[in-house]
Design a protein around this motif. Structure first.
Motif, PDB file in Angstrom:
ATOM      1  N   PHE B  30       0.888  -1.165   0.000  1.00 57.46           N
ATOM      2  CA  PHE B  30       0.000   0.000   0.000  1.00 57.46           C
ATOM      3  C   PHE B  30       0.924   1.212   0.000  1.00 57.46           C
ATOM      4  O   PHE B  30       1.722   1.378   0.906  1.00 57.46           O
ATOM      5  CB  PHE B  30      -0.868  -0.007   1.265  1.00 57.46           C
ATOM      6  N   ALA B  31       0.827   2.022  -1.041  1.00 61.82           N
ATOM      7  CA  ALA B  31       1.739   3.170  -1.118  1.00 61.82           C
ATOM      8  C   ALA B  31       0.994   4.439  -1.466  1.00 61.82           C
ATOM      9  O   ALA B  31      -0.005   4.405  -2.185  1.00 61.82           O
ATOM     10  CB  ALA B  31       2.819   2.889  -2.149  1.00 61.82           C
ATOM     11  N   PHE B  32       1.506   5.540  -0.920  1.00 64.51           N
ATOM     12  CA  PHE B  32       0.963   6.850  -1.291  1.00 64.51           C
ATOM     13  C   PHE B  32       1.915   7.507  -2.271  1.00 64.51           C
ATOM     14  O   PHE B  32       3.142   7.384  -2.133  1.00 64.51           O
ATOM     15  CB  PHE B  32       0.873   7.759  -0.051  1.00 64.51           C
ATOM     16  N   LEU B  33       1.353   8.193  -3.263  1.00 64.93           N
ATOM     17  CA  LEU B  33       2.168   8.966  -4.190  1.00 64.93           C
ATOM     18  C   LEU B  33       1.784  10.419  -3.949  1.00 64.93           C
ATOM     19  O   LEU B  33       0.637  10.812  -4.167  1.00 64.93           O
ATOM     20  CB  LEU B  33       1.861   8.545  -5.637  1.00 64.93           C
ATOM     21  N   ALA B 173     -13.847  10.702   4.172  1.00 69.72           N
ATOM     22  CA  ALA B 173     -12.534  10.359   3.618  1.00 69.72           C
ATOM     23  C   ALA B 173     -11.901   9.237   4.445  1.00 69.72           C
ATOM     24  O   ALA B 173     -11.346   8.272   3.898  1.00 69.72           O
ATOM     25  CB  ALA B 173     -11.635  11.582   3.597  1.00 69.72           C
ATOM     26  N   GLU B 174     -12.008   9.384   5.732  1.00 67.90           N
ATOM     27  CA  GLU B 174     -11.433   8.379   6.634  1.00 67.90           C
ATOM     28  C   GLU B 174     -12.049   6.999   6.376  1.00 67.90           C
ATOM     29  O   GLU B 174     -11.360   5.985   6.338  1.00 67.90           O
ATOM     30  CB  GLU B 174     -11.713   8.812   8.070  1.00 67.90           C
ATOM     31  N   GLU B 175     -13.370   6.996   6.180  1.00 70.40           N
ATOM     32  CA  GLU B 175     -14.072   5.723   5.917  1.00 70.40           C
ATOM     33  C   GLU B 175     -13.594   5.088   4.608  1.00 70.40           C
ATOM     34  O   GLU B 175     -13.424   3.878   4.513  1.00 70.40           O
ATOM     35  CB  GLU B 175     -15.590   5.969   5.847  1.00 70.40           C
ATOM     36  N   ILE B 176     -13.394   5.949   3.608  1.00 70.70           N
ATOM     37  CA  ILE B 176     -12.934   5.432   2.312  1.00 70.70           C
ATOM     38  C   ILE B 176     -11.550   4.794   2.479  1.00 70.70           C
ATOM     39  O   ILE B 176     -11.288   3.697   1.967  1.00 70.70           O
ATOM     40  CB  ILE B 176     -12.898   6.561   1.245  1.00 70.70           C
ATOM     41  N   PHE B 177     -10.677   5.455   3.223  1.00 71.71           N
ATOM     42  CA  PHE B 177      -9.336   4.890   3.431  1.00 71.71           C
ATOM     43  C   PHE B 177      -9.400   3.581   4.210  1.00 71.71           C
ATOM     44  O   PHE B 177      -8.616   2.660   3.964  1.00 71.71           O
ATOM     45  CB  PHE B 177      -8.431   5.912   4.132  1.00 71.71           C
ATOM     46  N   LYS B 178     -10.341   3.527   5.128  1.00 66.99           N
ATOM     47  CA  LYS B 178     -10.516   2.294   5.892  1.00 66.99           C
ATOM     48  C   LYS B 178     -10.877   1.139   4.939  1.00 66.99           C
ATOM     49  O   LYS B 178     -10.320   0.032   5.020  1.00 66.99           O
ATOM     50  CB  LYS B 178     -11.650   2.492   6.916  1.00 66.99           C
ATOM     51  N   VAL B 200      -2.398  10.526   5.409  1.00 64.82           N
ATOM     52  CA  VAL B 200      -1.103   9.924   5.056  1.00 64.82           C
ATOM     53  C   VAL B 200      -0.258   9.767   6.321  1.00 64.82           C
ATOM     54  O   VAL B 200       0.308   8.698   6.585  1.00 64.82           O
ATOM     55  CB  VAL B 200      -0.353  10.790   4.011  1.00 64.82           C
ATOM     56  N   ASN B 201      -0.222  10.817   7.104  1.00 64.69           N
ATOM     57  CA  ASN B 201       0.597  10.777   8.326  1.00 64.69           C
ATOM     58  C   ASN B 201       0.060   9.771   9.342  1.00 64.69           C
ATOM     59  O   ASN B 201       0.820   9.072  10.002  1.00 64.69           O
ATOM     60  CB  ASN B 201       0.665  12.166   8.967  1.00 64.69           C
ATOM     61  N   GLU B 202      -1.266   9.669   9.409  1.00 62.38           N
ATOM     62  CA  GLU B 202      -1.901   8.786  10.386  1.00 62.38           C
ATOM     63  C   GLU B 202      -1.706   7.303  10.037  1.00 62.38           C
ATOM     64  O   GLU B 202      -1.459   6.482  10.912  1.00 62.38           O
ATOM     65  CB  GLU B 202      -3.386   9.127  10.440  1.00 62.38           C
ATOM     66  N   LEU B 203      -1.764   6.995   8.748  1.00 63.23           N
ATOM     67  CA  LEU B 203      -1.729   5.576   8.354  1.00 63.23           C
ATOM     68  C   LEU B 203      -0.328   4.974   8.391  1.00 63.23           C
ATOM     69  O   LEU B 203      -0.162   3.756   8.440  1.00 63.23           O
ATOM     70  CB  LEU B 203      -2.337   5.388   6.972  1.00 63.23           C
ATOM     71  N   SER B 204       0.662   5.823   8.307  1.00 67.05           N
ATOM     72  CA  SER B 204       2.044   5.357   8.390  1.00 67.05           C
ATOM     73  C   SER B 204       2.351   4.220   7.391  1.00 67.05           C
ATOM     74  O   SER B 204       2.799   3.134   7.757  1.00 67.05           O
ATOM     75  CB  SER B 204       2.324   4.907   9.827  1.00 67.05           C
ATOM     76  N   LYS B 221       7.691   3.843   6.014  1.00 65.31           N
ATOM     77  CA  LYS B 221       6.599   4.278   6.901  1.00 65.31           C
ATOM     78  C   LYS B 221       6.702   5.790   6.995  1.00 65.31           C
ATOM     79  O   LYS B 221       7.144   6.342   8.002  1.00 65.31           O
ATOM     80  CB  LYS B 221       6.723   3.614   8.263  1.00 65.31           C
ATOM     81  N   GLY B 222       6.325   6.417   5.899  1.00 64.06           N
ATOM     82  CA  GLY B 222       6.604   7.839   5.785  1.00 64.06           C
ATOM     83  C   GLY B 222       5.488   8.750   6.217  1.00 64.06           C
ATOM     84  O   GLY B 222       4.395   8.313   6.578  1.00 64.06           O
ATOM     85  N   VAL B 223       5.808  10.034   6.111  1.00 64.81           N
ATOM     86  CA  VAL B 223       4.814  11.069   6.361  1.00 64.81           C
ATOM     87  C   VAL B 223       4.794  11.975   5.137  1.00 64.81           C
ATOM     88  O   VAL B 223       5.677  11.918   4.280  1.00 64.81           O
ATOM     89  CB  VAL B 223       5.150  11.901   7.629  1.00 64.81           C
ATOM     90  N   TYR B 224       3.753  12.803   5.074  1.00 59.71           N
ATOM     91  CA  TYR B 224       3.587  13.682   3.904  1.00 59.71           C
ATOM     92  C   TYR B 224       4.723  14.696   3.844  1.00 59.71           C
ATOM     93  O   TYR B 224       5.058  15.296   4.854  1.00 59.71           O
ATOM     94  CB  TYR B 224       2.237  14.407   4.013  1.00 59.71           C
TER      95      TYR B 224
END
Lengths: 295, 224
Positions: B30-33, B173-178, B200-204, B221-224
């Motif tokens: 799972f990655a954020f861009l 938004a939180e629900e969608i990420f869940k 992004v910061n919360e999900l690590s 395990k980054g942050v924005y």
């Protein structure tokens, strides 16, 4: 539901979705098809009458008075060998006199006493397979020993050939123009359909739809418009033709011109319309899809 | 699963949207861009689905170099990648289930598969019971769930979400990420392009940052 039946259904749904545009497109296609149909029917009738005339035309080769039976048999064989001769008939002097009498029907007194003078020569009546070769066949016949004169109705034959050529050329010209107009109209309607389905097409591409999957409903839409227009045009033209046939063919207003009975041409017209409708629909759609969908 | 090897993309007038990018996202990750506008995120996604061709370099999807595949095979590449957009891109004249079936028809699924997948994805995104609703009868969050269900219906091994919560309030938004995390837990590789800093910061999770077409940060395990 199979994929193909789904795509056909989508094409049909598109027609409903663009209801007024679909109807106006089909009306215009019908109008062009009707004009085209009228020209095809006129041409078929002209060609049929020309064909009757063609079959009636031939040449007459007159035989020397002193030719023996053997000479006559030789001449007959020689004429049969000429390329393009379909039929040959011998007319002896008595028959020639009878023929002259027929031509002077009701005025036979002109010929009174001529039978004894033996002035009507024996001849061959020669028919052709192709009227356009009449001139050559005449020349070849003249070369045969014992034939002293050949005559044929050049003016009638030339007129028949040129009427047929003009009618065919005119139909071809009109046909091409109407075909281009119809294809343009269908392709324009499909272009609008592509635009109104832009969002759908965008999503389809992202999901992984093949080009075939994207274009099929539009092709179906074009084909249905073409076929329905063809059937409507066929019904209208059938009614009109039968009405004209019944009204005019029984009168003498048209002289020797005879209309072909509809029962002998209806299937040709139906087939031509369906093929034309499908072609216009599919080709018209394909042009737009190629241009606006870049497939 | 996704691998960029020395990928450069230049547009006309030498505008460099992707500058020698080397990147690998493993199966099930799972990655954020992230990155500012014009950093190359959109180009990255377009290159992945072969909407754009790289000027140089290789792009491997599921081990296959997609720069070498033929035009006619592009649809089959795209079937491996589910796509979710910020504006949902739903068909508003079709119901929830019709939107999902639409995707299944495209991949020429059988009637049986359609029935089974429809049920499964509706359950996965929590929309069971809303099959007959039209998108306009649903909230923004629910519409995005329909989009998610449609993207998942074809069982793609990769899911790309381009600003999936850009139009939603924080709670939705939180629900969608869940839901995205749950989907990831089932084995789908997920790449999310987002500006949602807090989430992004919360999900690590892994965070890949792009700027001027270059990878400027890539933390597990980054942050924005």
């Amino acid at each position: 539901m199979t994929t193909n039946s789904y795509l056909i259904k989508e094409g049909y749904d598109n027609l409903n979705k663009h209801g007024s545009k679909t109807i106006s497109t089909m009306l215009i296609i019908c109008a062009t098809m009707l004009i085209l149909g009228i020209f095809i029917i006129i041409l078929q009738n002209v060609n049929s009458n020309v064909e009757t005339l063609r079959l009636e035309q031939g040449l007459q080769a007159f035989i020397d008075d002193n030719a023996t039976d053997e000479d006559i048999a030789y001449m007959e064989d020689e004429i049969k060998l000429i390329e393009g001769v379909s039929e040959i008939e011998y007319m002896d002097k008595n028959e020639a006199y009878e023929d002259a009498k027929n031509q002077f029907k009701n005025q036979e007194y002109f010929l009174d006493g001529l039978e004894q003078l033996d002035i009507f020569p024996a001849s061959f009546i020669v028919k052709f397979t192709n009227i356009e070769e009449a001139e050559r066949i005449k020349a070849d016949t003249e070369k045969i020993d014992g034939i002293y004169k050949v005559k044929y109705n050049a003016d009638t034959i030339d007129a028949v050939i040129s009427i047929s050529k003009i009618a065919n050329g005119f139909l071809l010209g009109v046909g091409i123009v109407l075909l281009v107009v119809s294809i343009f109209i269908i392709s324009n309607t499909i272009k609008l359909a592509v635009y109104s389905n832009k969002r759908e097409i965008f999503i389809m591409r992202y999901i992984g739809a093949t080009n075939g999957f994207i274009v099929k409903p539009f092709i179906v839409e074009g084909a249905i418009m073409g076929i329905v227009s063809a059937l409507i045009s066929f019904i209208i033209i059938s009614i009109v033709y039968v009405y004209i046939y019944v009204s005019l063919n029984t009168s003498y207003a048209l002289g020797v011109f005879k209309f072909i009975p509809y029962s002998t041409i209806w299937y040709q017209i139906l087939l031509a319309y369906i093929v034309l409708g499908l072609f216009i629909g599919i080709f018209g759609s394909a042009i737009s899809l190629k241009k606006y969908l870049k497939v | 699963m996704i691998e960029f090897i020395n990928v450069t993309k230049k547009y006309d007038h030498d505008v460099c949207a992707m500058d020698n990018v080397n990147l690998k996202i493993n199966k099930g990750e799972f990655a954020f861009l992230v990155g500012p506008s014009g950093s190359g995120k959109s180009t990255f996604l377009k290159l992945m689905i072969k909407e754009e061709e790289p000027t140089s370099g290789k792009i491997l999807i599921d081990g296959k170099d997609i720069t070498k595949i033929k035009k006619k095979d592009v649809p089959f590449l795209r079937r491996k990648i589910g796509f979710v957009f910020q504006d949902f891109r739903l068909l508003y004249d079709r119901t929830v289930e019709e939107n999902i079936i639409f995707a299944l028809r495209i991949i020429e699924a059988s009637e049986r598969e359609i029935k089974a997948q429809l049920k499964a994805v509706l359950q996965m995104v929590g929309l069971t019971g809303k099959e007959k609703y039209y998108p306009n009868q649903l909230s923004g969050g629910e519409q995005q769930r329909v989009a998610l269900a449609r993207a998942l219906a074809t069982k793609p091994p990769i899911l790309i979400a381009d600003e999936p919560t850009g139009n939603l309030d924080p709670k939705t938004a939180e629900e969608i990420f869940k839901t995205l995390l749950e989907i990831n837990a089932r084995g789908t590789t997920i790449l999310v392009v987002t500006h949602a800093k807090d989430i992004v910061n919360e999900l690590s999770k892994r965070v890949i940052a792009l700027d001027h077409g270059k990878v400027v940060k890539d933390d597990a395990k980054g942050v924005y």
